[in-house]
Design a protein around this motif. Structure first.
Motif, PDB file in Angstrom:
ATOM      1  N   LYS A  63     -15.003  -3.513  -3.043  1.00 29.22           N
ATOM      2  CA  LYS A  63     -14.534  -2.578  -2.019  1.00 29.22           C
ATOM      3  C   LYS A  63     -14.428  -3.260  -0.661  1.00 29.22           C
ATOM      4  O   LYS A  63     -13.441  -3.091   0.060  1.00 29.22           O
ATOM      5  CB  LYS A  63     -15.479  -1.385  -1.901  1.00 29.22           C
ATOM      6  CG  LYS A  63     -15.404  -0.418  -3.045  1.00 29.22           C
ATOM      7  CD  LYS A  63     -16.421   0.697  -2.842  1.00 29.22           C
ATOM      8  CE  LYS A  63     -16.441   1.646  -4.017  1.00 29.22           C
ATOM      9  NZ  LYS A  63     -17.485   2.681  -3.876  1.00 29.22           N
ATOM     10  N   LYS A  66     -11.659  -5.959  -0.419  1.00 31.40           N
ATOM     11  CA  LYS A  66     -10.366  -5.277  -0.268  1.00 31.40           C
ATOM     12  C   LYS A  66     -10.207  -4.733   1.149  1.00 31.40           C
ATOM     13  O   LYS A  66      -9.141  -4.859   1.756  1.00 31.40           O
ATOM     14  CB  LYS A  66     -10.258  -4.150  -1.294  1.00 31.40           C
ATOM     15  CG  LYS A  66      -8.941  -3.424  -1.251  1.00 31.40           C
ATOM     16  CD  LYS A  66      -8.868  -2.343  -2.325  1.00 31.40           C
ATOM     17  CE  LYS A  66      -7.561  -1.572  -2.206  1.00 31.40           C
ATOM     18  NZ  LYS A  66      -7.503  -0.455  -3.161  1.00 31.40           N
ATOM     19  N   LYS A  67     -11.272  -4.140   1.675  1.00 32.49           N
ATOM     20  CA  LYS A  67     -11.225  -3.559   3.027  1.00 32.49           C
ATOM     21  C   LYS A  67     -10.951  -4.649   4.073  1.00 32.49           C
ATOM     22  O   LYS A  67     -10.158  -4.449   4.988  1.00 32.49           O
ATOM     23  CB  LYS A  67     -12.548  -2.862   3.332  1.00 32.49           C
ATOM     24  CG  LYS A  67     -12.619  -2.197   4.681  1.00 32.49           C
ATOM     25  CD  LYS A  67     -11.838  -0.930   4.759  1.00 32.49           C
ATOM     26  CE  LYS A  67     -12.496   0.111   3.905  1.00 32.49           C
ATOM     27  NZ  LYS A  67     -11.914   1.437   4.063  1.00 32.49           N
ATOM     28  N   GLY A  72      -8.120  -0.441   6.305  1.00 31.40           N
ATOM     29  CA  GLY A  72      -8.341   0.913   5.830  1.00 31.40           C
ATOM     30  C   GLY A  72      -8.891   1.802   6.915  1.00 31.40           C
ATOM     31  O   GLY A  72      -9.141   1.371   8.046  1.00 31.40           O
TER      32      GLY A  72
END
Length: 102
Positions: A63, A66-67, A72
């Motif tokens: 997570k 990816k962030k 995000g």
């Protein structure tokens, strides 16, 4: 010639500290500290808040990598994490590993 055990332990600990310093250097190099700090809120959550949120999350590494790379919003209210495409996947993993080890 025998090397005293205490010197072997000290040498081992010194070697173990090197990757942690290198990962901190990566946090600095990739400018993470422009928006984050260890324990004070800047533009985004501080590292302590991130650690608390993801402490028991088995998917935290994926997570957070990816962030970092894609950006995000919504996880921390209206805070926006801008994408950091200049951070490679390997660098992002090293940064996340370092942060989750604090």
């Amino acid at each position: 010639m025998q090397i005293p055990l205490k010197w072997l332990v000290v040498a081992g600990l010194a070697g173990a500290a090197a990757p942690a310093q290198a990962d901190y250097d990566l946090v600095v190099k990739k400018n993470c500290l422009a928006c984050h700090s260890l324990d004070k809120r800047k533009y985004g959550p501080n590292f302590t808040e991130i650690l608390a949120k993801y402490a028991n999350d088995k998917t935290a590494t994926q997570k957070l990598v990816k962030k970092i790379r894609k950006g995000g919003t919504g996880v921390w209210g209206n805070d926006v994490m801008p994408p950091q495409p200049q951070v490679s996947e390997a660098e992002a993993k090293a940064i996340v590993k370092y942060l989750l080890s604090l």
